[in-house]
Design a protein around this motif. Structure first.
Motif, short mmCIF file in Angstrom:
data_model
loop_
_atom_site.label_atom_id
_atom_site.label_comp_id
_atom_site.label_asym_id
_atom_site.label_seq_id
_atom_site.Cartn_x
_atom_site.Cartn_y
_atom_site.Cartn_z
N PRO A 140 56.96 -108.90 22.36
CA PRO A 140 55.86 -107.99 22.01
C PRO A 140 56.19 -107.05 20.86
N VAL A 141 57.44 -106.64 20.73
CA VAL A 141 57.83 -105.74 19.63
C VAL A 141 57.67 -106.46 18.29
N LYS A 142 58.20 -107.68 18.22
CA LYS A 142 58.09 -108.43 16.97
C LYS A 142 56.64 -108.81 16.67
N THR A 143 55.90 -109.14 17.72
CA THR A 143 54.50 -109.50 17.53
C THR A 143 53.71 -108.34 16.94
N TRP A 144 53.89 -107.16 17.49
CA TRP A 144 53.13 -106.01 17.00
C TRP A 144 53.66 -105.49 15.68
N THR A 145 54.95 -105.70 15.42
CA THR A 145 55.49 -105.32 14.11
C THR A 145 54.82 -106.14 13.01
N GLU A 146 54.69 -107.44 13.24
CA GLU A 146 54.02 -108.30 12.27
C GLU A 146 52.53 -107.97 12.18
N TYR A 147 51.92 -107.68 13.32
CA TYR A 147 50.49 -107.41 13.32
C TYR A 147 50.16 -106.10 12.60
N VAL A 148 50.99 -105.08 12.81
CA VAL A 148 50.79 -103.81 12.09
C VAL A 148 50.93 -104.05 10.58
N ASN A 149 51.87 -104.90 10.20
CA ASN A 149 52.02 -105.25 8.79
C ASN A 149 50.72 -105.84 8.24
N ARG A 150 50.09 -106.69 9.02
CA ARG A 150 48.83 -107.29 8.59
C ARG A 150 47.73 -106.23 8.50
N LEU A 151 47.69 -105.31 9.47
CA LEU A 151 46.67 -104.27 9.45
C LEU A 151 46.81 -103.38 8.23
N VAL A 152 48.05 -103.02 7.89
CA VAL A 152 48.28 -102.21 6.70
C VAL A 152 47.80 -102.96 5.46
N GLY A 153 48.01 -104.26 5.46
CA GLY A 153 47.52 -105.07 4.34
C GLY A 153 46.01 -105.05 4.23
N VAL A 154 45.33 -105.08 5.37
CA VAL A 154 43.86 -105.02 5.37
C VAL A 154 43.38 -103.68 4.82
N VAL A 155 44.03 -102.59 5.26
CA VAL A 155 43.67 -101.26 4.76
C VAL A 155 43.84 -101.20 3.25
N THR A 156 44.94 -101.78 2.76
CA THR A 156 45.18 -101.79 1.32
C THR A 156 44.10 -102.57 0.59
N GLY A 157 43.68 -103.68 1.17
CA GLY A 157 42.59 -104.45 0.56
C GLY A 157 41.31 -103.63 0.47
N ILE A 158 41.02 -102.87 1.52
CA ILE A 158 39.83 -102.01 1.51
C ILE A 158 39.97 -100.94 0.44
N MET A 159 41.17 -100.34 0.32
CA MET A 159 41.40 -99.30 -0.68
C MET A 159 41.20 -99.86 -2.10
N ILE A 160 41.67 -101.06 -2.33
CA ILE A 160 41.52 -101.65 -3.66
C ILE A 160 40.04 -101.96 -3.94
N PHE A 161 39.31 -102.36 -2.90
CA PHE A 161 37.87 -102.60 -3.08
C PHE A 161 37.16 -101.29 -3.43
N LEU A 162 37.53 -100.19 -2.77
CA LEU A 162 36.93 -98.89 -3.08
C LEU A 162 37.28 -98.46 -4.51
N THR A 163 38.51 -98.77 -4.92
CA THR A 163 38.90 -98.47 -6.31
C THR A 163 38.05 -99.26 -7.29
N LEU A 164 37.77 -100.51 -6.95
CA LEU A 164 36.90 -101.33 -7.79
C LEU A 164 35.52 -100.71 -7.90
N LEU A 165 34.96 -100.27 -6.78
CA LEU A 165 33.64 -99.64 -6.81
C LEU A 165 33.66 -98.36 -7.64
N ALA A 166 34.76 -97.59 -7.53
CA ALA A 166 34.86 -96.34 -8.28
C ALA A 166 35.05 -96.58 -9.77
N SER A 167 35.42 -97.80 -10.15
CA SER A 167 35.62 -98.10 -11.58
C SER A 167 34.32 -98.51 -12.28
N ILE A 168 33.25 -98.72 -11.53
CA ILE A 168 31.98 -99.15 -12.13
C ILE A 168 31.46 -98.14 -13.16
#
Length: 332
Positions: free
Chosen positions: A84-112
């Motif tokens: 479970p520790v390794k599973t959630w370590t990898e999953y949190v990594n994926r969640l942080v990646g999703v947040v980063t994707g959202i942040m980059i999308f917001l940056t794209l919108l702010a660049s319009i």
């Protein structure tokens, strides 16, 4: 109001903040990735995008089907053991990646607004970062699908650096005006030295990636209980990486000394000082790995400091070449 040559101050400030926060979130992804690798959690979730077929990973063995090893073990050569520790370590990594994707999308919108105001380059750079993050996510899925194939890991790292550079350019362009550098006559030399430094740092990062890939093989052979023996079994690649670091350190400190001597703004000097501190931390974490049995904290720290170092070097190089890359008309 936005016109063909001006942009609203609030829109400009929003973009700067988003660009900075997106850079920070991207570095958090890199840190999370380093933790995943240092703890051997890369296959903590054996499938993608779900984890053990679930959107919310299990926390205990009873939440998995009895034949989970048969379901996922064929892919991992029968070596799957739920942790479970390794599973959630990898999953949190994926969640942080999703947040980063959202942040980059917001940056794209702010660049319009920049596109509407005649600064199309900023919008298209933001769009490129957004697209590349999508490609990075696809590569992450391929890394899982190919069971951490070495070549895929290296490509994954290179693309992360490209995305970091794009976002740092956007932040630097939108934040700093000209006049941070004093000596015009030294610019060509320091510009070329800066490019050399960036090249050396990139080579060192790629060498380090190769060493880490070799370490994966050693870990697979010796296990996590034999940390003290990992370095001795890495082969010549590790010694090349270690020796090359001497050249990188000397070249960096010479370049940074010259930049500091010719800097005309306290902000530029702060970047130089920060780069020197990060360089020292990078060296110290490397020493800790080489001579103290590869402590778990040192691996993500070494990786993060390496990417942070080349990022700050890139910002300093941009500021040296401000007239070419950062000059812009009044935004407000």
């Amino acid at each position: 109001m936005i016109s063909s040559t001006h942009i609203d101050f609030k829109a400009s400030r929003k973009f700067r903040r988003l660009a900075l926060n997106t850079v920070i979130s991207l570095y958090l992804v890199i840190i999370a990735g380093g933790v995943v690798r240092s703890t051997g959690s890369g296959m903590g979730c054996p499938d993608w995008p779900k984890c053990f077929g679930q959107w919310v990973p299990p926390t205990e063995l009873s939440q998995l089907p009895e034949n989970y090893k048969e379901i996922y073990g064929a892919k991992l050569k029968g070596e799957i053991e739920f942790n479970p520790v390794k599973t959630w370590t990898e999953y949190v990594n994926r969640l942080v990646g999703v947040v980063t994707g959202i942040m980059i999308f917001l940056t794209l919108l702010a660049s319009i607004p920049y596109l509407k105001a005649g600064y199309g380059k900023i919008f298209y750079y933001s769009l490129s970062a957004f697209i590349l993050v999508g490609v990075q996510g696809w590569l992450g899925a391929k890394v899982v699908a190919t069971e951490l194939m070495p070549g895929m890991i290296t490509i994954h790292m290179l693309l992360a650096i490209v995305i970091v550079f794009i976002l740092l350019y956007l932040f630097t362009w939108s934040t700093f005006s000209t006049g941070l550098f004093r000596a015009k006559s030294n610019k060509p030399l320091l510009n070329k030295l800066g490019l050399l430094i960036l090249g050396l740092s990139l080579i060192q990062i790629l060498l380090g990636t190769q060493v880490r890939e070799n370490m994966d093989e050693v870990i697979h052979s010796l296990g996590y209980g034999a940390r003290a023996e990992w370095i001795d079994n890495l082969g010549t690649g590790f010694y090349i990486h270690r020796s090359f670091s001497i050249l990188v350190v000397i070249a960096n400190f010479y370049w940074l000394y010259q930049v500091e001597k010719n800097g005309a703004d306290s902000r530029l000097i702060k970047f130089v000082k920060g780069c020197q501190v990060v360089l020292l931390l990078e060296v110290l974490s490397g020493i800790a790995m080489a001579y103290f049995g590869v402590p778990p904290f040192a691996q993500p720290m070494h990786l993060t400091m390496g990417i942070l170092l080349i990022g700050i070097q890139y910002v300093i190089w941009l500021l040296i070449n401000e007239n070419k890359y950062l000059v812009k008309k009044s935004l407000v």
